[in-house]
Design an enzyme around this catalytic site. Structure first.
Site, PDB file in Angstrom:
ATOM      1  N   GLU A  27       6.714   5.032   7.535  1.00  0.00           N
ATOM      2  CA  GLU A  27       6.288   6.012   6.757  1.00  0.00           C
ATOM      3  C   GLU A  27       7.151   7.408   7.286  1.00  0.00           C
ATOM      4  O   GLU A  27       7.274   7.897   8.388  1.00  0.00           O
ATOM      5  CB  GLU A  27       4.864   6.323   6.803  1.00  0.00           C
ATOM      6  CG  GLU A  27       4.148   5.463   6.429  1.00  0.00           C
ATOM      7  CD  GLU A  27       2.539   5.461   6.684  1.00  0.00           C
ATOM      8  OE1 GLU A  27       1.800   4.911   6.053  1.00  0.00           O
ATOM      9  OE2 GLU A  27       2.144   6.071   7.658  1.00  0.00           O
ATOM     10  N   THR A  65       0.893  -1.226  -0.038  1.00  0.00           N
ATOM     11  CA  THR A  65      -0.014  -0.067   0.060  1.00  0.00           C
ATOM     12  C   THR A  65       0.927   1.215   0.011  1.00  0.00           C
ATOM     13  O   THR A  65       1.346   1.578  -1.005  1.00  0.00           O
ATOM     14  CB  THR A  65      -1.010  -0.032   1.202  1.00  0.00           C
ATOM     15  OG1 THR A  65      -0.181  -0.037   2.415  1.00  0.00           O
ATOM     16  CG2 THR A  65      -2.026  -1.124   1.043  1.00  0.00           C
ATOM     17  N   ASN A  83       0.645  10.984   6.050  1.00  0.00           N
ATOM     18  CA  ASN A  83      -0.938  10.832   6.736  1.00  0.00           C
ATOM     19  C   ASN A  83      -1.831  11.931   6.557  1.00  0.00           C
ATOM     20  O   ASN A  83      -2.863  11.672   7.016  1.00  0.00           O
ATOM     21  CB  ASN A  83      -0.420  10.088   8.182  1.00  0.00           C
ATOM     22  CG  ASN A  83      -0.032   8.816   7.902  1.00  0.00           C
ATOM     23  OD1 ASN A  83      -0.614   7.917   7.373  1.00  0.00           O
ATOM     24  ND2 ASN A  83       1.507   8.760   8.347  1.00  0.00           N
ATOM     25  N   THR A 137      -0.625  -2.612  10.910  1.00  0.00           N
ATOM     26  CA  THR A 137      -1.100  -2.930   9.450  1.00  0.00           C
ATOM     27  C   THR A 137      -0.069  -3.636   8.657  1.00  0.00           C
ATOM     28  O   THR A 137       0.791  -2.849   8.153  1.00  0.00           O
ATOM     29  CB  THR A 137      -1.524  -1.709   8.732  1.00  0.00           C
ATOM     30  OG1 THR A 137      -2.338  -1.158   9.237  1.00  0.00           O
ATOM     31  CG2 THR A 137      -1.870  -2.173   7.319  1.00  0.00           C
ATOM     32  N   LYS A 177       4.021  -6.856   3.713  1.00  0.00           N
ATOM     33  CA  LYS A 177       3.869  -5.419   3.428  1.00  0.00           C
ATOM     34  C   LYS A 177       3.647  -4.640   4.741  1.00  0.00           C
ATOM     35  O   LYS A 177       3.007  -5.447   5.774  1.00  0.00           O
ATOM     36  CB  LYS A 177       2.741  -5.384   2.655  1.00  0.00           C
ATOM     37  CG  LYS A 177       1.049  -5.550   3.052  1.00  0.00           C
ATOM     38  CD  LYS A 177       0.560  -4.710   3.938  1.00  0.00           C
ATOM     39  CE  LYS A 177       0.587  -3.393   3.331  1.00  0.00           C
ATOM     40  NZ  LYS A 177      -0.315  -2.295   4.256  1.00  0.00           N
TER      41      LYS A 177
END
Lengths: 408, 408
Positions: free
Chosen positions: A280, A162, A403, A199, A188
């Protein structure tokens, strides 16, 4: 969706060469679930005799595919098995519609592949709270089934991404009684990562033969020291799933074999670290080593308090050896600590001991160390033998950028 | 130190006009503890008969001044009292040197003001782990003592600021048996803010007469629903302190008086909200209202999980009505939740109910709502009567900027 144009500076140079695992075949496709111009669905089909173990998010708001997998793990174990994963939509918090999507997808996969529906496992990852356009997946199942190949695991790693900036894979091979068994895994995950399986989707395959309950026990215990020891942002996903599939195709029984367990742990740690390396906005990979705690559990509480502290993560981003914030995090963690017995090191540099800055500490030296990309923050509580290591990344402008407009 | 050039967009238009509280006098000075060109020490002297109550950080690595205050609160209550606060250096994790600094400062304040050392309370706020240059404070004590004035409370609010972008004050007046009593408070704090009293210093004064143990009980209970319900970054300071001083100069006994308690609560909430409004990098003020939880404690756990989630805080910064992340935070909080009984509203907009998006939900309407500066996120668990309200701000590039180089 935010456009991710830059690969994480912490990424490995290339996707590793993974061994073919006999007994499992992969296929991927561009189904257009949400993304355009990239693969977004992967199918894996496993030969009869495969044991499947799983661990899942403990979120109270688990997604429908997770609930479905949890019902199936440990159940029927004859015949072949299948795993179908889509990216772009998490099918989470989608109520009865979500359950209906899972039912439709698993039944259709069963129909196309000939796998019993009780052995069809699915995962979905992406946006929460929007209905999954599962018809787009169903429309591709014949094509997927026709394209299955034993050497398409890298394609599978790419299809499940993603906000990931690189595909994640790891492998190990180990000899048991003179016979080689192989383990290969893909993962992932880059945000909403915290202990208790954030996640993150992970699929690990081995041609070793391990009975299901033994496989499950091995997986559960090794998750505690690998995937449950990483954190990017302290947020926990509704969808985390890790499936470990032992096809047995090598004919080698690895049940209870210590070398196999160690090799599996290596693959799990490698994948877990890659998830952090793709955190991230991450620019630094940080290992937090806690020792001298009253217990291992206390050590992990301290480690995660440090790893999740926004003030520490921003200090790391700013290359600031701000050990005062480490003291702060230990103080707030809730686990036992005695200010005057604390020692703190950055790498090999002893920063603080006995409740104050070390007499030999050089701020310049520590500041130079913080410029590195791979950092170790070590804390000794001076209380007992408890220890734990956890891994995290820094908190940068990149995290905010990704985000603050993920859905737009 | 980061240079803070811009006042928070959430700041009040001006420092409020606070009533003079008889029985307390203030003075401030530029001692150059760390900052240059601004005041950094404040002294408050309280008349004999003043009751002093306090609440403090629960950090296991509390700073030396906090430990000293905690020993003194509830002790000797005769004679005058004094409070001395410096900004720029927290005197935290400074070992025996830190204790020696507190001893030196409290004794010197006692000598200069004539207050017994058991009634001299100090706080320090700023950088952790560096020795406090307390000689610079001692050198100013005569000047401070000579400058004491009953209407210098705004100066005091300014002298205790660190990364704050505006001074914080609040007041209330209430009539008891036809006689007026006044309450005036000041606070500092903008980062390292989380429940259990984060980097926050608060001093509240009243001319009401309240016996010490009653004052302490009132303060402790009201802290749980005010200062312990705010969070900026989930980090907890080693130095948080709140002192409530009742001089009794009005001659009006407010012990057990409900109107007084309510007025005090109003002042505490107002100051707590101002701290959030000055959250590092904050551009939005967010109220999280949780209802229908299994208990009030569960509601607070859910509220804080939402308020502390980096993914929610960045979505708010990006003006994205990303309610899926609210579901995620509820799921990870650990408190009881049933996905299919959840309702979520943004302001008056019902977003989700019964485990899925509401049929009348308009993403455009919600996106327009998120552009506001004052937001309400309401969650009903549908399980019981438990409720709680907590307050936070968004997570922006400003937070990263301030904290990635605070010390440099």
């Amino acid at each position: 969706m935010a456009t991710i144009t830059k690969v994480s500076p912490l990424a490995p140079a290339a996707f590793p060469k993974l061994p073919v695992i006999d007994g499992v075949r992969f296929a991927t496709v561009e189904a257009g679930v949400r993304y355009q111009g990239r693969t977004d669905v992967m199918l894996a089909v496993l030969d009869p005799g495969t044991s499947v173990a799983g661990v899942f998010t403990r979120s109270a708001t688990r997604a429908a595919p997770v609930l479905d997998c949890q019902e199936k793990i440990g159940g029927a174990s004859d015949g072949p098995a299948a795993i179908l994963v889509n990216s772009g939509n998490a099918n989470a918090f989608t109520g009865h519609y979500g359950q209906a999507s899972v039912a439709a997808v698993t039944q259709a996969v069963a129909d196309v592949t000939g796998v019993a529906v009780e052995r069809v496992f699915t995962s979905s990852t992406g946006v929460i709270g929007e209905p999954l356009a599962h018809d787009r997946i169903l429309a591709q199942l014949d094509a997927l089934n026709g394209a299955l190949s034993s050497d398409a695991i890298e394609d599978a790693a790419r299809a499940i991404m993603t906000t990931d900036t690189f595909p994640k894979g790891a492998s190990a091979q180990v000899d048991i009684d003179g016979q080689r068994v192989s383990i290969a895994g893909i993962a992932k995950g880059s945000g909403m990562i915290a202990p208790d399986m954030a996640t993150m989707l992970v699929y690990i395959f081995t041609d070793a033969k391990v009975e299901q309950s033994a496989l499950q026990a091995m997986l559960s215990s090794q998750t505690d020291t690998s995937f449950n020891c990483i954190t990017v942002d302290s947020d926990t996903s509704t969808s985390d799933s890790l499936l470990l599939c032992a096809t047995g195709a090598s004919g080698v029984d690895a049940t209870g074999n210590a070398a196999f367990a160690k090799a599996l742990n290596g693959v799990m740690l490698d994948l877990a670290h890659q998830v952090v390396r793709d955190g991230e906005g991450a620019t630094k990979f940080v290992e937090i080593r806690v020792s001298g705690a009253a217990s291992d559990a206390d050590a992990k509480v301290h480690g995660l308090a440090i790893a999740n502290s926004p003030l520490i993560k921003t200090a790391v981003a700013g290359e600031d050896p701000n050990w005062g914030r480490v003291v702060m995090a230990i103080g707030k963690s809730g686990a036992a600590a005695d200010r005057d017995k604390l020692s703190i090191s950055f790498g090999e540099i002893l920063v603080a001991e006995n409740g104050w800055v070390s007499p030999n500490y050089s701020e310049d030296e520590a500041a130079a160390y913080m410029k590195g990309q791979e950092l170790v923050i070590a804390v000794d509580l001076g209380l007992g033998d408890g220890q734990s290591t956890v891994w995290t990344c820094d908190l940068t402008h990149g995290y905010i950028e990704i985000n603050a407009d993920y859905r737009s």
